[in-house]
Each structure stands twice: as C-alpha cells, then as structure tokens.
Design an enzyme around this catalytic site. Structure first.
Site, PDB file in Angstrom:
ATOM      1  CE  LYS A   9      41.348  40.889  39.813  1.00 14.72           C
ATOM      2  NZ  LYS A   9      41.795  39.556  39.611  1.00 14.72           N
ATOM      3  CG  PHE A  57      47.692  34.848  32.532  1.00 12.21           C
ATOM      4  CD1 PHE A  57      47.585  36.487  33.080  1.00 12.21           C
ATOM      5  CD2 PHE A  57      48.737  34.123  33.117  1.00 12.21           C
ATOM      6  CE1 PHE A  57      48.778  36.720  34.303  1.00 12.21           C
ATOM      7  CE2 PHE A  57      49.497  34.208  34.203  1.00 12.21           C
ATOM      8  CZ  PHE A  57      49.662  35.719  34.514  1.00 12.21           C
ATOM      9  NE  ARG A  85      48.901  38.553  47.760  1.00 13.80           N
ATOM     10  CZ  ARG A  85      48.938  38.606  46.734  1.00 13.80           C
ATOM     11  NH1 ARG A  85      48.054  39.516  45.795  1.00 13.80           N
ATOM     12  NH2 ARG A  85      48.748  37.362  45.657  1.00 13.80           N
ATOM     13  CB  THR A  91      44.662  33.151  42.477  1.00 13.12           C
ATOM     14  OG1 THR A  91      45.808  33.705  43.197  1.00 13.12           O
ATOM     15  CG2 THR A  91      44.151  33.566  41.086  1.00 13.12           C
ATOM     16  NE  ARG A 102      41.166  36.813  44.563  1.00 10.89           N
ATOM     17  CZ  ARG A 102      42.589  37.029  44.568  1.00 10.89           C
ATOM     18  NH1 ARG A 102      43.332  36.289  45.096  1.00 10.89           N
ATOM     19  NH2 ARG A 102      43.120  37.974  43.829  1.00 10.89           N
ATOM     20  CG  ASN A 112      40.295  36.550  41.309  1.00 14.81           C
ATOM     21  OD1 ASN A 112      40.149  37.838  40.959  1.00 14.81           O
ATOM     22  ND2 ASN A 112      41.362  35.814  41.428  1.00 14.81           N
ATOM     23  CG  HIS A 115      45.192  43.618  42.006  1.00 17.99           C
ATOM     24  ND1 HIS A 115      46.083  42.702  41.258  1.00 17.99           N
ATOM     25  CD2 HIS A 115      45.606  44.730  42.261  1.00 17.99           C
ATOM     26  CE1 HIS A 115      47.476  43.306  41.394  1.00 17.99           C
ATOM     27  NE2 HIS A 115      47.362  44.540  41.984  1.00 17.99           N
TER      28      HIS A 115
END
EC number: 2.7.4.6
Length: 137
Positions: A9, A57, A85, A91, A102, A112, A115
């Site tokens: 991100k 959001f 994952r 998250t 994370r 975080n 994705h």
C-alpha cells in the site's frame, strides 16, 4: 500451485519499507510471478474496492489507495491465499501476531502496509484487474 493478489500500500511505499515486505514474501516461500509499481486514480481504486461501496469507510479507503504509488503483486505457492493472509496478519497491526507483516511494519488499521485477496473468487477478480496473462511469469 495457487496464485493470489497482493498490494504493498501507499503508506509502505512512502515509508520505504517495500524491500522489507518483498523479503518477507520471499522468506515465506512465495514466488513473485507478477510485479508492477503503479499509481491508482481514485476511479481505479473505486473499481477495485467496489465490493466495499456501501461501507462507511469506502471513500476514505479509495482516497488513501490513490494518494501515492502502490506495488501490485501476484504471488504463487501451494495454499497461496491462506498463507498470504497468515503472513499479512490481522487488519489492525495492534492485533497482529509477531512475525507478520502488519505487526512488523503496519502503522494503523488504514495504514496497514499490505492488501491480499481473501478468497479464490477475489483473486480471480483482482489479478486481472492489474495484470494480463503476458505479464505473469
């Protein structure tokens, strides 16, 4: 072999931790079969996150994802979706387990770092959103 989609991100790109994320991906046994650095427009972010359109959001998420460059990735290994994952972690970085991306590099629920596709169906939508078959090796 299974493939999954991942994004490093904008917050992680801004903080120059892309190399650390890529190292954790490779150390996790993933093969990177596609990678590109791009800057999403707000419209592209809205299209990508359309499944969240009705969520409160959504606007903030799309603004965040279009604020700077991201690294789009296609990762491959057995159980790629579940393993990615797990490597990403919860998250909220505060709730993520030690050893996850994370926990190590995340700043907040929004910032975080990464994705990842949450299902085979998501991966089958997300991968071709960013990559054509000729770009995957």
């Amino acid at each position: 072999m299974e493939r999954t989609f991942a994004i490093i991100k904008p917050d992680a790109v801004e903080r120059n931790v892309t190399g650390k994320v890529l190292a954790m991906i490779e150390e996790g046994g993933f093969k990177i079969v596609g990678m590109k650095k791009i800057r999403l427009s707000k419209c592209q972010a809205e299209g990508f996150y359309y499944v969240h359109k009705e969520r409160p959001f959504f606007g903030d998420l799309c603004a965040f994802m279009s604020r700077g460059p991201v690294i789009a990735l296609v990762l491959e290994k057995e159980n790629a979706i579940a393993d990615w994952r797990a490597l990403m972690g919860a998250t909220n970085p505060a709730n993520a387990e030690a050893g996850t991306i994370r926990k190590a590099l995340g700043v907040s629920i929004e910032e975080n770092t990464v994705h990842g596709s949450d299902s085979p169906e998501s991966a089958s939508y997300e991968i071709p959103y960013f990559f054509n078959q000729l770009e995957l090796v």
